[in-house]
Design an enzyme around this catalytic site. Sequence first.
Site, PDB file in Angstrom:
ATOM      1  CG  ASN A   1     -21.627  27.016 -43.042  1.00 43.19           C
ATOM      2  OD1 ASN A   1     -21.695  28.173 -42.650  1.00 43.19           O
ATOM      3  ND2 ASN A   1     -22.357  26.562 -44.058  1.00 43.19           N
TER       4      ASN A   1
ATOM      5  CE1 TYR B   1     -25.261  32.933 -47.409  1.00 43.66           C
ATOM      6  CE2 TYR B   1     -27.453  31.950 -47.302  1.00 43.66           C
ATOM      7  CZ  TYR B   1     -26.201  32.162 -46.743  1.00 43.66           C
ATOM      8  OH  TYR B   1     -25.892  31.624 -45.531  1.00 43.66           O
TER       9      TYR B   1
ATOM     10  CE1 TYR C   1     -25.591  30.999 -52.372  1.00 47.93           C
ATOM     11  CE2 TYR C   1     -27.154  30.052 -53.934  1.00 47.93           C
ATOM     12  CZ  TYR C   1     -26.413  29.955 -52.779  1.00 47.93           C
ATOM     13  OH  TYR C   1     -26.492  28.823 -52.015  1.00 47.93           O
ATOM     14  CD1 TRP C   2     -27.896  40.210 -56.497  1.00 46.00           C
ATOM     15  CD2 TRP C   2     -28.647  38.947 -54.808  1.00 46.00           C
ATOM     16  NE1 TRP C   2     -29.277  40.227 -56.517  1.00 46.00           N
ATOM     17  CE2 TRP C   2     -29.757  39.462 -55.504  1.00 46.00           C
ATOM     18  CE3 TRP C   2     -28.878  38.125 -53.702  1.00 46.00           C
ATOM     19  CZ2 TRP C   2     -31.074  39.187 -55.133  1.00 46.00           C
ATOM     20  CZ3 TRP C   2     -30.172  37.836 -53.325  1.00 46.00           C
ATOM     21  CH2 TRP C   2     -31.254  38.361 -54.047  1.00 46.00           C
TER      22      TRP C   2
ATOM     23  NE  ARG D   1     -23.847  23.624 -53.264  1.00 45.84           N
ATOM     24  CZ  ARG D   1     -23.434  22.460 -52.769  1.00 45.84           C
ATOM     25  NH1 ARG D   1     -23.071  21.482 -53.583  1.00 45.84           N
ATOM     26  NH2 ARG D   1     -23.369  22.264 -51.461  1.00 45.84           N
TER      27      ARG D   1
ATOM     28  NE  ARG E   1     -22.703   4.948 -48.215  1.00 39.48           N
ATOM     29  CZ  ARG E   1     -23.008   3.657 -48.081  1.00 39.48           C
ATOM     30  NH1 ARG E   1     -23.365   2.951 -49.132  1.00 39.48           N
ATOM     31  NH2 ARG E   1     -22.952   3.067 -46.907  1.00 39.48           N
ATOM     32  N   GLY E   2     -25.568  10.688 -47.154  1.00 42.89           N
ATOM     33  CA  GLY E   2     -26.763  11.081 -46.408  1.00 42.89           C
ATOM     34  C   GLY E   2     -26.911  10.229 -45.166  1.00 42.89           C
TER      35      GLY E   2
ATOM     36  N   GLY F   1     -22.973  18.448 -44.681  1.00 42.25           N
ATOM     37  CA  GLY F   1     -21.622  18.031 -45.058  1.00 42.25           C
ATOM     38  C   GLY F   1     -20.546  18.929 -44.450  1.00 42.25           C
ATOM     39  CG  ASP F   2     -20.942  22.988 -45.195  1.00 42.78           C
ATOM     40  OD1 ASP F   2     -20.549  22.361 -46.197  1.00 42.78           O
ATOM     41  OD2 ASP F   2     -21.777  23.921 -45.257  1.00 42.78           O
TER      42      ASP F   2
HETATM   43  P1  ADP Z   1     -23.870  16.976 -48.110  1.00 39.17           P
HETATM   44  O1  ADP Z   1     -24.518  17.770 -47.023  1.00 39.17           O
HETATM   45  O2  ADP Z   1     -22.422  17.258 -48.264  1.00 39.17           O
HETATM   46  O3  ADP Z   1     -24.667  17.006 -49.392  1.00 39.17           O
HETATM   47  P2  ADP Z   1     -24.841  14.340 -47.216  1.00 39.17           P
HETATM   48  O4  ADP Z   1     -26.245  14.611 -47.601  1.00 39.17           O
HETATM   49  O5  ADP Z   1     -24.266  13.031 -47.615  1.00 39.17           O
HETATM   50  O6  ADP Z   1     -23.810  15.438 -47.683  1.00 39.17           O
HETATM   51  O7  ADP Z   1     -24.799  14.479 -45.639  1.00 39.17           O
HETATM   52  C1  ADP Z   1     -23.619  14.716 -44.917  1.00 39.17           C
HETATM   53  C2  ADP Z   1     -23.732  14.093 -43.554  1.00 39.17           C
HETATM   54  O8  ADP Z   1     -24.913  14.567 -42.898  1.00 39.17           O
HETATM   55  C3  ADP Z   1     -23.875  12.583 -43.570  1.00 39.17           C
HETATM   56  O9  ADP Z   1     -22.623  11.952 -43.619  1.00 39.17           O
HETATM   57  C4  ADP Z   1     -24.593  12.339 -42.262  1.00 39.17           C
HETATM   58  O10 ADP Z   1     -23.699  12.414 -41.190  1.00 39.17           O
HETATM   59  C5  ADP Z   1     -25.503  13.537 -42.140  1.00 39.17           C
HETATM   60  N1  ADP Z   1     -26.864  13.275 -42.663  1.00 39.17           N
HETATM   61  C6  ADP Z   1     -27.414  13.750 -43.779  1.00 39.17           C
HETATM   62  N2  ADP Z   1     -28.707  13.317 -43.900  1.00 39.17           N
HETATM   63  C7  ADP Z   1     -28.952  12.556 -42.809  1.00 39.17           C
HETATM   64  C8  ADP Z   1     -30.090  11.844 -42.297  1.00 39.17           C
HETATM   65  N3  ADP Z   1     -31.268  11.836 -42.962  1.00 39.17           N
HETATM   66  N4  ADP Z   1     -29.966  11.185 -41.131  1.00 39.17           N
HETATM   67  C9  ADP Z   1     -28.799  11.203 -40.445  1.00 39.17           C
HETATM   68  N5  ADP Z   1     -27.707  11.852 -40.849  1.00 39.17           N
HETATM   69  C10 ADP Z   1     -27.762  12.527 -42.016  1.00 39.17           C
END
Ligand code: ADP
Length: 310
Positions: A33, A89, A103-104, A170, A229-230, A262-263
Amino acid sequence: MTKRVAVIGECMLELQGEPFGAMTLGYGGDTFNTAVYLRRCGAAAGIEVAYATALGEDSLSAGLLERWRDQGIDTGLVRRVVDRMPGLYMIDVDASGERSFRYWRDSAAARCYFDARVTPLEAEAHGFDALYLSGITLAILPEAGRERLFALMAAMRERGALVVFDNNYRPRLWADRAVARGAFERAFELATTALVTADDHQALMGLPDIDAAIAQAKGLSAPEVLIKRGAAPTLVRAAGDKAWHEAPTQRVERVVDTTAAGDSFAGGYLARRLAGEGAVESAIHGNRVAARVIGHRGAIISAEAMGDLV
Ligand code: ADP
């Protein structure tokens, strides 16, 4: 100016649909990805992406290669292995729309990439400006393969290439957390750029909360460290800079599918970074790409859905 990136990992076949009914066959995998998003976001700046993995000699493997080339991915680093097939998968969607994956992949060809005296990646490494791998790449390789990959990371870094490690952890791919931890610590030491998802780092290191994970990640020795951090701003420490900066994320009205968040961040980030932009600006772009991806279904969204971001 052309920049060449080698991405190493596993891309699997993907089954989606109604079990025992109509299902469609696609493909995906974290590093793949990233390869696709990096190529899309970087093509205009002359960034070329080659995917290093092993496939079988079967027709599904041939079908994957054809589709990867259609995505603009260079397949010159792929090995074909007799008597092995790609991993698989299946995505299950329950009544509430929650997705789960089966997954396989235990006997997948990708695990055998380094079962050759010299792999195409090792033979061609001098021609690449960057190497990208993830914690899943480490997990699927047997120990001897991991050692070869560590040696390659060291050699490429020594040559001045960018070596990027994304910490996708994972637990079920590892027999033991201590082994995973040892492998991740090696990869973090060898990387020039560490892309760290705070949640995964917390789980890997067995830390009590996310703040402890962030504090620990801030101490990593890689010259450039990004902590995802999401929805919260990404923390960025650029190579050659001691200070931490925040790269804002985008507000997403409706999160449809967080697969490949994240990818795709990594793809958008590296495209800009390799094109010469600063680390914070590049991370902001990564966040833009990730926001677009999670607003759509599937790991690899259509090129049209992100035409303004490339
Ligand atoms: P991964 O997918 O590696 O677990 P994260 O959940 O931290 O990592 O998300 C990776 C990236 O995806 C973040 O840096 C952000 O850019 C985007 N992202 C994830 N969740 C949200 C959200 N609820 N709103 C906006 N951007 C998000």
